[in-house]
Design an enzyme around this catalytic site. Structure first.
Site, mmCIF file in Angstrom:
data_model
loop_
_atom_site.group_PDB
_atom_site.id
_atom_site.type_symbol
_atom_site.label_atom_id
_atom_site.label_comp_id
_atom_site.label_asym_id
_atom_site.label_seq_id
_atom_site.Cartn_x
_atom_site.Cartn_y
_atom_site.Cartn_z
ATOM 1 N N LYS A 161 0.836 -1.198 0.000
ATOM 2 C CA LYS A 161 0.000 0.000 0.000
ATOM 3 C C LYS A 161 0.877 1.256 0.000
ATOM 4 O O LYS A 161 0.627 2.205 -0.729
ATOM 5 C CB LYS A 161 -0.942 -0.006 1.214
ATOM 6 C CG LYS A 161 -2.043 -1.051 1.098
ATOM 7 C CD LYS A 161 -2.840 -1.243 2.387
ATOM 8 C CE LYS A 161 -3.805 -2.414 2.218
ATOM 9 N NZ LYS A 161 -4.592 -2.726 3.413
ATOM 10 N N GLN A 186 -4.971 -1.721 9.594
ATOM 11 C CA GLN A 186 -4.766 -3.021 8.950
ATOM 12 C C GLN A 186 -5.341 -4.126 9.837
ATOM 13 O O GLN A 186 -5.071 -4.179 11.039
ATOM 14 C CB GLN A 186 -3.264 -3.237 8.690
ATOM 15 C CG GLN A 186 -2.951 -4.466 7.861
ATOM 16 C CD GLN A 186 -3.502 -4.404 6.435
ATOM 17 O OE1 GLN A 186 -3.577 -3.337 5.843
ATOM 18 N NE2 GLN A 186 -3.897 -5.536 5.900
ATOM 19 N N ASP A 196 -11.247 2.710 3.904
ATOM 20 C CA ASP A 196 -11.497 1.269 3.785
ATOM 21 C C ASP A 196 -13.002 0.977 3.797
ATOM 22 O O ASP A 196 -13.413 -0.147 3.531
ATOM 23 C CB ASP A 196 -10.846 0.516 4.964
ATOM 24 C CG ASP A 196 -9.635 -0.309 4.544
ATOM 25 O OD1 ASP A 196 -9.504 -0.601 3.342
ATOM 26 O OD2 ASP A 196 -8.840 -0.646 5.431
HETATM 27 N N1 GUN Z 1 -6.939 -7.141 5.944
HETATM 28 C C1 GUN Z 1 -7.272 -7.878 4.878
HETATM 29 N N2 GUN Z 1 -7.802 -7.108 3.903
HETATM 30 C C2 GUN Z 1 -7.804 -5.842 4.384
HETATM 31 C C3 GUN Z 1 -8.223 -4.587 3.847
HETATM 32 O O1 GUN Z 1 -8.743 -4.472 2.733
HETATM 33 N N3 GUN Z 1 -8.038 -3.521 4.666
HETATM 34 C C4 GUN Z 1 -7.502 -3.631 5.899
HETATM 35 N N4 GUN Z 1 -7.373 -2.517 6.617
HETATM 36 N N5 GUN Z 1 -7.114 -4.767 6.423
HETATM 37 C C5 GUN Z 1 -7.262 -5.867 5.662
#
Ligand code: GUN
Length: 296
Positions: A52, A96, A119
């Site tokens: 990211k 996350q 998100d």
């Molecule tokens: N863990 C697995 N997929 C994601 C996601 O799309 N966003 C976040 N923040 N954590 C995750």
């Protein structure tokens, strides 16, 4: 028939290039900034966070990674989110997942200002999705899946979509998103009886159950579209929830793993962050009722 392979890697790269142009042409001294809160040292999470950050920087965004020890208390984490909410240089905040067991995930996610919730995991934004209200942020993986489905140019209206998995991150929001696209949606899960029979009736299969190569060719209706959200490691090799080699001979379109949904998730997260930035620059009225939001 052998399926057309949906190239998520290329689609995501095109998306990021467009985003890069939009950011460099945006008439502002500031650039969008994403804050990524990472708790503990889960190796898979570390890889996702690094990806990211890399792509955020590549499109010309700022990305601040806040790395916290596994032992952090819930209140300390909430205070960090408060600071990020109040920091006008931060446009998007993600935490996350998964979080350590002693932390209440819903409580933490609910604490993010919905206007920075890129998100789309806050109850506020998931609520807007269920109302099919375009003001909310749609979570990145479902949004990326929809883009890949649209890239096939197949009309989604009235199609039977079977979602395998009911997670808050993928299964539930993609079901809602497809319902908003006029699909007929069936959500299945680990307790579903006759799963194979149900999947056989699907025009679109969204596999998000986290079980390596579970979906077999015998489960698939000829010509179905297959979206594989799984990321599993078998003997050191990545594979999805779909048995790709056999299912591709029966499907019309299929996403590979890696190079399908994964890259789109990151591209959509960055797209949401840019959207948050634009709205905040415009002092957009987000109706979030969150203290200290610019919308008041
Ligand atoms: N863990 C697995 N997929 C994601 C996601 O799309 N966003 C976040 N923040 N954590 C995750």
């Amino acid at each position: 028939m052998s399926a057309i392979i949906i190239d998520g890697k290329q689609t995501a790269a095109n998306y990021r290039n467009e985003l890069k142009d939009k950011i460099s042409n945006y008439n502002s001294q500031e650039v969008p900034v994403l804050a990524v809160v990472s708790v503990g040292d889960d190796p898979a999470s570390k890889v996702y966070v690094r990806t990211k950050q890399k792509f955020a920087q590549e499109v010309g965004m700022g990305c601040e990674v806040i790395e916290l020890a596994d032992s952090i208390g819930e209140n300390a984490l909430l205070e960090i989110i408060d600071e990020l909410n109040d920091n006008h240089h931060i446009n998007g905040i993600i935490v996350q997942l998964p979080l350590p067991k002693h932390i209440n995930t819903l409580k933490v996610l609910s604490h993010i200002n919905p206007s920075k919730d890129v998100d789309g995991f806050t109850p506020y934004n998931t609520g807007l999705l269920s109302y099919n209200d375009p003001r909310g942020f749609i979570s990145a993986t479902p949004k990326g899946i929809l883009e890949l489905l649209k890239s096939t140019a197949v009309d989604l209206k009235g199609k039977h979509a079977v979602v395998i998995g009911r997670s808050n991150i993928v299964g539930k929001p993609i079901a809602m998103l497809l319902l908003n696209q006029d699909c007929t949606v069936t959500v299945t899960h680990s307790k579903t009886e006759n799963l194979e029979t149900i999947v056989k009736t699907a025009d679109i299969v969204i596999a998000a159950c986290g079980r390596a190569k579970m979906v077999k060719a015998s489960w698939i209706k000829e010509g179905a579209i297959i979206i594989d959200v799984g990321i599993n490691r078998v003997d050191g090799k990545l594979c999805g929830d779909v048995d790709f080699d056999e299912v591709k001979e029966k499907a019309s379109f299929i996403t590979p793993v890696p190079g399908g949904v994964g890259p789109m998730t990151v591209a959509m997260l960055l797209s949401n962050t840019f959207e948050a930035f634009c709205k905040q620059q415009d002092h957009h009225d987000c109706h979030c009722h969150h203290k200290n939001c610019k919308c008041h």
